[in-house]
Design a protein around this motif. Structure first.
Motif, PDB file in Angstrom:
ATOM      1  N   LYS A  79     106.912 -60.612  52.553  1.00 38.85           N
ATOM      2  CA  LYS A  79     107.631 -61.832  52.921  1.00 38.85           C
ATOM      3  C   LYS A  79     106.707 -63.040  52.901  1.00 38.85           C
ATOM      4  O   LYS A  79     107.045 -64.099  52.358  1.00 38.85           O
ATOM      5  N   GLU A  80     105.537 -62.896  53.551  1.00 39.91           N
ATOM      6  CA  GLU A  80     104.616 -64.023  53.637  1.00 39.91           C
ATOM      7  C   GLU A  80     104.059 -64.410  52.262  1.00 39.91           C
ATOM      8  O   GLU A  80     103.719 -65.565  52.030  1.00 39.91           O
ATOM      9  N   ALA A  81     103.998 -63.432  51.355  1.00 39.38           N
ATOM     10  CA  ALA A  81     103.535 -63.706  49.991  1.00 39.38           C
ATOM     11  C   ALA A  81     104.672 -64.208  49.103  1.00 39.38           C
ATOM     12  O   ALA A  81     104.463 -64.459  47.916  1.00 39.38           O
ATOM     13  N   ARG A  82     105.871 -64.336  49.698  1.00 39.94           N
ATOM     14  CA  ARG A  82     107.059 -64.815  48.988  1.00 39.94           C
ATOM     15  C   ARG A  82     107.431 -63.929  47.799  1.00 39.94           C
ATOM     16  O   ARG A  82     107.843 -64.408  46.737  1.00 39.94           O
ATOM     17  N   ILE A  83     107.282 -62.629  48.012  1.00 42.06           N
ATOM     18  CA  ILE A  83     107.698 -61.641  47.021  1.00 42.06           C
ATOM     19  C   ILE A  83     109.123 -61.206  47.364  1.00 42.06           C
ATOM     20  O   ILE A  83     109.435 -61.010  48.547  1.00 42.06           O
ATOM     21  N   PRO A  84     110.018 -61.051  46.383  1.00 41.75           N
ATOM     22  CA  PRO A  84     111.386 -60.599  46.686  1.00 41.75           C
ATOM     23  C   PRO A  84     111.380 -59.332  47.545  1.00 41.75           C
ATOM     24  O   PRO A  84     110.622 -58.389  47.287  1.00 41.75           O
ATOM     25  N   ALA A  85     112.214 -59.344  48.575  1.00 38.42           N
ATOM     26  CA  ALA A  85     112.197 -58.277  49.582  1.00 38.42           C
ATOM     27  C   ALA A  85     112.616 -56.925  49.004  1.00 38.42           C
ATOM     28  O   ALA A  85     113.552 -56.834  48.219  1.00 38.42           O
ATOM     29  N   GLU A  86     111.882 -55.903  49.418  1.00 37.58           N
ATOM     30  CA  GLU A  86     112.252 -54.521  49.097  1.00 37.58           C
ATOM     31  C   GLU A  86     112.791 -53.814  50.337  1.00 37.58           C
ATOM     32  O   GLU A  86     113.178 -52.648  50.282  1.00 37.58           O
ATOM     33  N   GLY A  87     112.778 -54.513  51.465  1.00 38.14           N
ATOM     34  CA  GLY A  87     113.257 -53.941  52.715  1.00 38.14           C
ATOM     35  C   GLY A  87     113.435 -55.054  53.732  1.00 38.14           C
ATOM     36  O   GLY A  87     113.446 -56.244  53.384  1.00 38.14           O
ATOM     37  N   ILE A  88     113.566 -54.664  55.003  1.00 37.44           N
ATOM     38  CA  ILE A  88     113.775 -55.623  56.090  1.00 37.44           C
ATOM     39  C   ILE A  88     112.745 -55.358  57.181  1.00 37.44           C
ATOM     40  O   ILE A  88     112.569 -54.214  57.624  1.00 37.44           O
ATOM     41  N   ILE A  89     112.061 -56.399  57.623  1.00 31.75           N
ATOM     42  CA  ILE A  89     111.086 -56.262  58.709  1.00 31.75           C
ATOM     43  C   ILE A  89     111.788 -55.718  59.951  1.00 31.75           C
ATOM     44  O   ILE A  89     112.802 -56.268  60.390  1.00 31.75           O
ATOM     45  N   ALA A  90     111.235 -54.653  60.511  1.00 36.18           N
ATOM     46  CA  ALA A  90     111.804 -54.070  61.733  1.00 36.18           C
ATOM     47  C   ALA A  90     110.677 -53.857  62.733  1.00 36.18           C
ATOM     48  O   ALA A  90     110.177 -52.743  62.909  1.00 36.18           O
TER      49      ALA A  90
END
Length: 212
Positions: free
Chosen positions: A129-140
C-alpha cells in the motif's frame, strides 16, 4: 446480503472513512522503502510509536540494505533492544538483508514479500500500500480485527488471515488498497476498545452502534 441478513452496499456505506483517511501515510515514520520494510518487521507485536522512537539511531548506523547485509545480529542489538522479541527480529532482518542485498531488490509482490522472514500477509499489505502497488489483499492489523466485526462486515475472529479473507470476500477489489488502513485509522482514533460512537462517521451503518 451481509452476514447479518441485511442488504448492504459496502463501498457506499464505507465511503465516509475512505474519504476521511484516503492516502494518509502509515503511522510508521519511514522515509524510504528500506526503512519501511525494517520498521514493519520490528513493529510486529509492538507499537508503531516505539519503533518510531528507535528508528533514527538505527538508520544512522544501518542506512540501507547493504549495510545491514554485511552486519550481524549482535551489532543490531543495541539499537533495537527496546523492541519486543528483538533477538528474533534481528535474525530476521539480517537474513532478509543477506537475501535481498540491495534496496532496489526489495520485492513488491505479495509472494515475494511473504517469502521473506518475519513478513506475513499483514506486513506485505502495508508495504504494498505504502509503495502504491495495486492491492493483492487487505490490511488486517489488530485495529481491523477489532473494528470490522463491530461494524458488521465480518464475523468475529482474532486470526488476522481469516479477517483478511472474510473482508476480501465481502468487499470489491477496487477498495482493497485503501479500506484496510481506513478501518485501522478509525480504530486508532474513534473505534477504540471503548469506542467513541457519537463522532463516528459511519455509525449509521454500524451493527454495534445499532445495538446500543
Amino acid at each position: 446480503m451481509d452476514l447479518f441478513g441485511n442488504t448492504n452496499n459496502w463501498p457506499k456505506d464505507l465511503e465516509p472513512i475512505l474519504t476521511k483517511y484516503k492516502n494518509r501515510k502509515h503511522p510508521l515514520d519511514y522515509h524510504n522503502l528500506y526503512q519501511l520494510l525494517v520498521m514493519v518487521v520490528l513493529s510486529a507485536q509492538d507499537s508503531d510509536a516505539n519503533i518510531n522512537t528507535i528508528a533514527p539511531e538505527l538508520f544512522k548506523v544501518f542506512p540501507n540494505m547493504e549495510s545491514l547485509a554485511v552486519s550481524n545480529t549482535e551489532a543490531l542489538f543495541p539499537y533495537i533492544a527496546k523492541v519486543r522479541n528483538f533477538n528474533t527480529k534481528a535474525s530476521w532482518l539480517i537474513e532478509i538483508a543477506q537475501t535481498i542485498k540491495k534496496d532496489e531488490s526489495i520485492p513488491l509482490t505479495m509472494e515475494g514479500l511473504t517469502a521473506l522472514k518475519g513478513i506475513g500477509r499483514k506486513s506485505a499489505n502495508v508495504i504494498l500500500k505504502e509503495a502504491r502497488i495495486p492491492a493483492e489483499g487487505i490490511i488486517a492489523d489488530l485495529h481491523v480485527i477489532r473494528v470490522a466485526p463491530r461494524i458488521g462486515l465480518i464475523t468475529e475472529t482474532k486470526d488476522g488471515n481469516k479477517v483478511e479473507k472474510q473482508l476480501m470476500t465481502v468487499l470489491p477489489k477496487a477498495i482493497w488498497g485503501e479500506i484496510g488502513m481506513a478501518i485501522s485509522f478509525l480504530g486508532r482514533e474513534i473505534c477504540r476498545p471503548k469506542p467513541n460512537c457519537d463522532i463516528c462517521p459511519i455509525n449509521t451503518i454500524c451493527e454495534y452502534y445499532k445495538s446500543i
